[in-house]
Design an enzyme around this catalytic site. Structure first.
Site, PDB file in Angstrom:
ATOM      1  N   GLY A   1       0.846  -1.207   0.000  1.00  0.00           N
ATOM      2  CA  GLY A   1       0.000   0.000   0.000  1.00  0.00           C
ATOM      3  C   GLY A   1       0.872   1.245   0.000  1.00  0.00           C
ATOM      4  O   GLY A   1       1.852   1.312   0.732  1.00  0.00           O
TER       5      GLY A   1
ATOM      6  N   ARG B   1       0.936  -4.963  -5.207  1.00  0.00           N
ATOM      7  CA  ARG B   1       1.079  -6.139  -4.340  1.00  0.00           C
ATOM      8  C   ARG B   1       1.325  -7.300  -5.293  1.00  0.00           C
ATOM      9  O   ARG B   1       0.494  -7.591  -6.150  1.00  0.00           O
ATOM     10  CB  ARG B   1      -0.191  -6.359  -3.533  1.00  0.00           C
ATOM     11  CG  ARG B   1      -0.523  -5.179  -2.602  1.00  0.00           C
ATOM     12  CD  ARG B   1      -1.630  -5.545  -1.644  1.00  0.00           C
ATOM     13  NE  ARG B   1      -2.150  -4.372  -0.961  1.00  0.00           N
ATOM     14  CZ  ARG B   1      -1.578  -3.805   0.100  1.00  0.00           C
ATOM     15  NH1 ARG B   1      -0.454  -4.285   0.576  1.00  0.00           N
ATOM     16  NH2 ARG B   1      -2.130  -2.761   0.670  1.00  0.00           N
TER      17      ARG B   1
ATOM     18  N   ASP C   1       5.425  -5.029   6.069  1.00  0.00           N
ATOM     19  CA  ASP C   1       5.783  -6.388   6.441  1.00  0.00           C
ATOM     20  C   ASP C   1       5.942  -7.356   5.240  1.00  0.00           C
ATOM     21  O   ASP C   1       6.966  -8.005   5.080  1.00  0.00           O
ATOM     22  CB  ASP C   1       4.669  -6.854   7.387  1.00  0.00           C
ATOM     23  CG  ASP C   1       4.899  -8.214   7.926  1.00  0.00           C
ATOM     24  OD1 ASP C   1       5.796  -8.354   8.750  1.00  0.00           O
ATOM     25  OD2 ASP C   1       4.180  -9.140   7.510  1.00  0.00           O
TER      26      ASP C   1
ATOM     27  N   THR D   1       4.595   2.298   5.514  1.00  0.00           N
ATOM     28  CA  THR D   1       3.209   1.832   5.563  1.00  0.00           C
ATOM     29  C   THR D   1       2.443   2.677   6.578  1.00  0.00           C
ATOM     30  O   THR D   1       2.992   3.013   7.629  1.00  0.00           O
ATOM     31  CB  THR D   1       3.103   0.334   5.968  1.00  0.00           C
ATOM     32  OG1 THR D   1       1.748   0.053   6.350  1.00  0.00           O
ATOM     33  CG2 THR D   1       3.996  -0.031   7.139  1.00  0.00           C
TER      34      THR D   1
ATOM     35  N   ASP E   1       0.203   1.601   8.369  1.00  0.00           N
ATOM     36  CA  ASP E   1      -0.297   0.708   9.423  1.00  0.00           C
ATOM     37  C   ASP E   1       0.533   0.717  10.710  1.00  0.00           C
ATOM     38  O   ASP E   1       0.037   0.308  11.759  1.00  0.00           O
ATOM     39  CB  ASP E   1      -0.367  -0.743   8.913  1.00  0.00           C
ATOM     40  CG  ASP E   1      -1.341  -0.905   7.765  1.00  0.00           C
ATOM     41  OD1 ASP E   1      -2.206  -0.028   7.592  1.00  0.00           O
ATOM     42  OD2 ASP E   1      -1.232  -1.915   7.037  1.00  0.00           O
TER      43      ASP E   1
ATOM     44  N   ASP F   1       2.857  -1.306  11.470  1.00  0.00           N
ATOM     45  CA  ASP F   1       2.848  -2.689  11.949  1.00  0.00           C
ATOM     46  C   ASP F   1       4.192  -3.401  11.818  1.00  0.00           C
ATOM     47  O   ASP F   1       4.251  -4.627  11.837  1.00  0.00           O
ATOM     48  CB  ASP F   1       1.746  -3.487  11.222  1.00  0.00           C
ATOM     49  CG  ASP F   1       1.975  -3.543   9.726  1.00  0.00           C
ATOM     50  OD1 ASP F   1       2.870  -2.839   9.214  1.00  0.00           O
ATOM     51  OD2 ASP F   1       1.258  -4.303   9.054  1.00  0.00           O
TER      52      ASP F   1
ATOM     53  N   ARG G   1      -5.015  -2.936   8.969  1.00  0.00           N
ATOM     54  CA  ARG G   1      -4.929  -4.398   8.829  1.00  0.00           C
ATOM     55  C   ARG G   1      -5.054  -5.060  10.207  1.00  0.00           C
ATOM     56  O   ARG G   1      -6.044  -4.813  10.879  1.00  0.00           O
ATOM     57  CB  ARG G   1      -3.618  -4.762   8.147  1.00  0.00           C
ATOM     58  CG  ARG G   1      -3.689  -5.980   7.284  1.00  0.00           C
ATOM     59  CD  ARG G   1      -2.360  -6.232   6.641  1.00  0.00           C
ATOM     60  NE  ARG G   1      -2.156  -5.424   5.463  1.00  0.00           N
ATOM     61  CZ  ARG G   1      -2.596  -5.740   4.245  1.00  0.00           C
ATOM     62  NH1 ARG G   1      -3.248  -6.860   4.061  1.00  0.00           N
ATOM     63  NH2 ARG G   1      -2.381  -4.968   3.215  1.00  0.00           N
TER      64      ARG G   1
HETATM   65  O1  F6P Z   1      -1.276  -1.684   4.356  1.00  0.00           O
HETATM   66  C1  F6P Z   1      -1.932  -0.490   4.113  1.00  0.00           C
HETATM   67  C2  F6P Z   1      -3.405  -0.722   3.933  1.00  0.00           C
HETATM   68  O2  F6P Z   1      -4.020   0.512   3.640  1.00  0.00           O
HETATM   69  C3  F6P Z   1      -4.123  -1.409   5.090  1.00  0.00           C
HETATM   70  O3  F6P Z   1      -4.402  -0.537   6.144  1.00  0.00           O
HETATM   71  C4  F6P Z   1      -5.335  -1.959   4.403  1.00  0.00           C
HETATM   72  O4  F6P Z   1      -5.870  -3.058   5.094  1.00  0.00           O
HETATM   73  C5  F6P Z   1      -4.789  -2.369   3.071  1.00  0.00           C
HETATM   74  O5  F6P Z   1      -3.625  -1.582   2.847  1.00  0.00           O
HETATM   75  C6  F6P Z   1      -5.697  -2.211   1.897  1.00  0.00           C
HETATM   76  O6  F6P Z   1      -5.072  -2.795   0.803  1.00  0.00           O
HETATM   77  P1  F6P Z   1      -5.423  -2.501  -0.722  1.00  0.00           P
HETATM   78  O7  F6P Z   1      -4.847  -1.176  -1.074  1.00  0.00           O
HETATM   79  O8  F6P Z   1      -4.734  -3.609  -1.443  1.00  0.00           O
HETATM   80  O9  F6P Z   1      -6.903  -2.529  -0.821  1.00  0.00           O
END
Ligand code: F6P
Length: 322
Positions: free
Chosen positions: A11, A72, A103, A125, A127, A129, A171
């Protein structure tokens, strides 16, 4: 090392551009060639690798998102594709790369390092995390964005005497909810790290109502097991007050990075370049108690998260009806 690369992965997070800028310019300053790898590991596998110059990172410091783009990559979870990624870097003569991500991106980096590439992890990130570092790039901006939204919600929620459930990202990590809830004056914070059932939530809201609170604010992490709309319906039934669920979603991932995120990105990326310049083995770079730290990438991924229960308890005290 003479040739290095940088990619942003997972992300996007505000401050990633500041990291790219610092890496490119610090690398050039040291006489290295710096390559930008587009679209994270996906771009690496497809050979989307471009030479970066001093001016290619001009005017990006203040911009959210990432000019390198991000993705991703499911392919990169397979060993044969990691092998392919290493071969691609070898083909360009790139010996080490900087991975700005969370991560999952670091785990991809660790796999790549096992194929002979030196990988420097820069924590990017919203998050927060990655447990080896106190903060990740983008977290501070996202918390402040959420705070702005909470301020707006408070106006309308108090006018209508409603309960509002603000569902934030993160997350499996509750830090976005915890920090924005604490500083936004939430009555209740719901995070995956702490159990709380619907009865307890209703009790807390009812206690607030009984002591004259005009409205209630619940900040809920997306990783907390209960559905926000369902929670709103139950709250309405139990408290007799209207309730709304608000999910800002990707809005909290964009925006111009705060000073804190720009600085964190700049110093960690500069450190990553220095380590590559000195032919270091793979490391994760971060901050601990205000100091810049580096740790073996594999060890960094083994650090267990510590939830700030002191902040959680403080919110409970400050948010309760009395
Ligand atoms: O890791 C960052 C994040 O925004 C999380 O908080 C969330 O769960 C996820 O990415 C959403 O992922 P995507 O952009 O693939 O929908």
């Amino acid at each position: 090392m003479k040739k290095i690369g940088i990619l942003t992965s997972g992300g996007d997070a505000p401050g990633m551009n500041a990291a790219v800028r610092a890496a490119v310019r610090c690398g050039i300053e040291k006489g290295m060639e710096v390559y930008g790898i587009k679209r994270g590991y996906e771009g690496l596998l497809d050979g989307e690798i471009v030479n970066m110059e001093w001016h290619s990172v001009g005017d990006i410091l203040q911009r959210g998102g990432t000019i390198l783009r991000t993705a991703r990559s499911t392919r990169f979870m397979e060993d044969r594709w990691v092998e392919h990624g290493a071969r691609m870097l070898n083909a360009f003569g790139i010996e080490g790369i900087i991975v700005v991500g969370g991560d999952g991106s670091f785990r991809g980096g660790l796999d790549l390092s096992e194929k002979g590439i030196s990988v420097m992890g820069v924590p990017g990130t919203i998050d927060n995390d990655l447990a080896y570092t106190d903060y990740t790039i983008g977290f501070d901006t996202a918390v402040n964005t959420i705070l702005g939204l909470i301020t707006n919600i408070r106006d309308t929620s108090s006018s209508h005497e409603r309960s509002t459930i603000m569902e934030v990202m993160g997350r499996n990590c509750g830090d976005l909810a915890l920090y924005s809830g604490l500083s936004g004056g939430a009555d209740v914070i719901l995070v995956p790290e702490v159990e709380c059932d619907i009865n307890e939530i209703c009790r807390k809201v009812l206690q607030g109502q009984a002591t004259g609170k005009a409205h209630s604010l619940i900040v809920k992490a997306e990783g907390f097991k209960m559905d926000s709309n369902e929670m709103a319906r139950t709250l309405e039934e139990m408290t007799g007050r209207e309730a709304r669920a608000v999910v800002p979603g990707y809005i909290q991932r964009g925006g111009s990075p705060t000073e804190k995120d720009r600085r964190l990105a700049t110093v960690t990326a500069a450190k990553a370049v220095e380590l590559l310049y000195n032919d270091s083995s793979s490391k994760a770079i971060g901050v601990s108690r205000g100091e810049l730290i580096e740790m073996d990438l594999a060890d960094a991924l083994k650090v267990e998260p510590v939830f700030r229960s002191d902040l959680y308890e403080l919110t409970n005290v400050l948010g309760k009806g009395r």
